[in-house]
Design an enzyme around this catalytic site. Structure first.
Site, mmCIF file in Angstrom:
data_model
loop_
_atom_site.group_PDB
_atom_site.id
_atom_site.type_symbol
_atom_site.label_atom_id
_atom_site.label_comp_id
_atom_site.label_asym_id
_atom_site.label_seq_id
_atom_site.Cartn_x
_atom_site.Cartn_y
_atom_site.Cartn_z
ATOM 1 N N GLU A 1 -3.016 -4.523 -3.155
ATOM 2 C CA GLU A 1 -3.532 -5.388 -4.228
ATOM 3 C C GLU A 1 -3.480 -4.680 -5.573
ATOM 4 O OE1 GLU A 1 -4.794 -4.806 -1.269
ATOM 5 O OE2 GLU A 1 -6.234 -6.338 -0.632
ATOM 6 N N CYS B 1 -4.118 0.718 -2.447
ATOM 7 C CA CYS B 1 -3.980 -0.552 -1.744
ATOM 8 C C CYS B 1 -2.872 -1.411 -2.359
ATOM 9 C CB CYS B 1 -5.276 -1.348 -1.818
ATOM 10 S SG CYS B 1 -6.633 -0.635 -0.891
ATOM 11 N N CYS C 1 -10.400 -4.901 -0.271
ATOM 12 C CA CYS C 1 -11.500 -3.934 -0.156
ATOM 13 C C CYS C 1 -12.360 -3.972 -1.420
ATOM 14 C CB CYS C 1 -10.940 -2.530 0.082
ATOM 15 S SG CYS C 1 -10.346 -1.725 -1.412
ATOM 16 N N ASN D 1 0.841 -1.186 0.000
ATOM 17 C CA ASN D 1 0.000 0.000 0.000
ATOM 18 C C ASN D 1 0.884 1.247 0.000
ATOM 19 O OD1 ASN D 1 0.581 -0.872 2.667
ATOM 20 N ND2 ASN D 1 -1.127 0.284 3.523
ATOM 21 N N CYS E 1 -10.683 -2.812 -4.702
ATOM 22 C CA CYS E 1 -9.732 -3.800 -5.236
ATOM 23 C C CYS E 1 -10.463 -4.995 -5.844
ATOM 24 C CB CYS E 1 -8.761 -4.260 -4.157
ATOM 25 S SG CYS E 1 -7.578 -2.963 -3.728
ATOM 26 N N GLU F 1 0.397 5.222 0.711
ATOM 27 C CA GLU F 1 -0.543 6.238 1.199
ATOM 28 C C GLU F 1 -0.118 7.637 0.758
ATOM 29 O OE1 GLU F 1 -1.076 5.494 5.407
ATOM 30 O OE2 GLU F 1 -2.266 3.698 4.951
HETATM 31 N N1 THU Z 1 -5.321 -1.549 2.422
HETATM 32 C C1 THU Z 1 -4.723 -2.376 1.518
HETATM 33 O O1 THU Z 1 -3.635 -2.100 1.022
HETATM 34 N N2 THU Z 1 -5.370 -3.524 1.194
HETATM 35 C C2 THU Z 1 -6.524 -3.972 1.771
HETATM 36 O O2 THU Z 1 -6.998 -5.048 1.429
HETATM 37 C C3 THU Z 1 -7.201 -3.145 2.778
HETATM 38 C C4 THU Z 1 -6.626 -1.785 2.999
HETATM 39 C C5 THU Z 1 -4.594 -0.329 2.824
HETATM 40 C C6 THU Z 1 -5.150 0.981 2.361
HETATM 41 C C7 THU Z 1 -4.602 1.929 3.418
HETATM 42 O O3 THU Z 1 -3.279 2.282 3.053
HETATM 43 C C8 THU Z 1 -4.547 1.087 4.667
HETATM 44 O O4 THU Z 1 -4.579 -0.267 4.235
HETATM 45 C C9 THU Z 1 -5.686 1.323 5.663
HETATM 46 O O5 THU Z 1 -6.911 1.259 5.031
#
Ligand code: THU
Length: 137
Positions: A62, A60, A93, A49, A96, A51
């Site tokens: 994925e 994310c 999520c 991920n 994704c 941010e």
């Molecule tokens: N996140 C992912 O990378 N994958 C997931 O399946 C769920 C959420 C990340 C997005 C964000 O950077 C952090 O987790 C919190 O939501």
């Protein structure tokens, strides 16, 4: 295509997802995620991920992994492994799921954490009655 993977491939995919989490850029949520995509060619692509101070732009793990696969010329996704540093596994999520649907509508989805619990399912179970390219014909 929904499939079961030979266990060495599954192990490699899971290991790749675990390793990918080390590169996570998650200063805001502190929730570090790693993902590994098994593409049609048999190659594995990884992502974490990423941010952003403008929270809505967070990407994310994925999608990072999947976009890397597509950018390398892959067009079919067989499986996605997601690793979170939590006891309970985390499923992809909604955003994704929709993105995975484009390239792997029946892909195997494996979620692992640091505990014994794991989740193994398929994209079509996570996103039933999905909207996709068939709807645009
Ligand atoms: N996140 C992912 O990378 N994958 C997931 O399946 C769920 C959420 C990340 C997005 C964000 O950077 C952090 O987790 C919190 O939501």
């Amino acid at each position: 295509m929904s499939l079961t993977l030979p266990s060495p491939v599954l192990r490699r995919l899971e290991q790749a997802a675990r390793k990918a989490a080390a590169a996570a850029y998650a200063p805001y949520s502190k929730f570090r995620v790693g993902a590994a995509v098994l593409a049609g060619s048999g190659k594995i692509f990884t992502g974490c991920n990423v941010e952003n101070a403008s929270y809505g732009l967070c990407n994310c793990a994925e999608r990072t992994a999947l976009f890397a696969a597509v950018a390398a010329g892959e067009r079919r996704i067989k499986a996605v492994a997601v690793y979170t540093r939590t006891a309970a596994p985390t499923a992809p999520c909604g955003a994704c799921r929709q993105v995975i649907n484009e390239f792997g509508p029946r892909a195997l989805i494996i979620s692992i954490g640091n505990g014994r619990k794991r989740l193994e399912t398929t994209l079509d179970r996570l996103l039933p009655a999905a909207f996709g390219r068939k709807n645009l014909k």
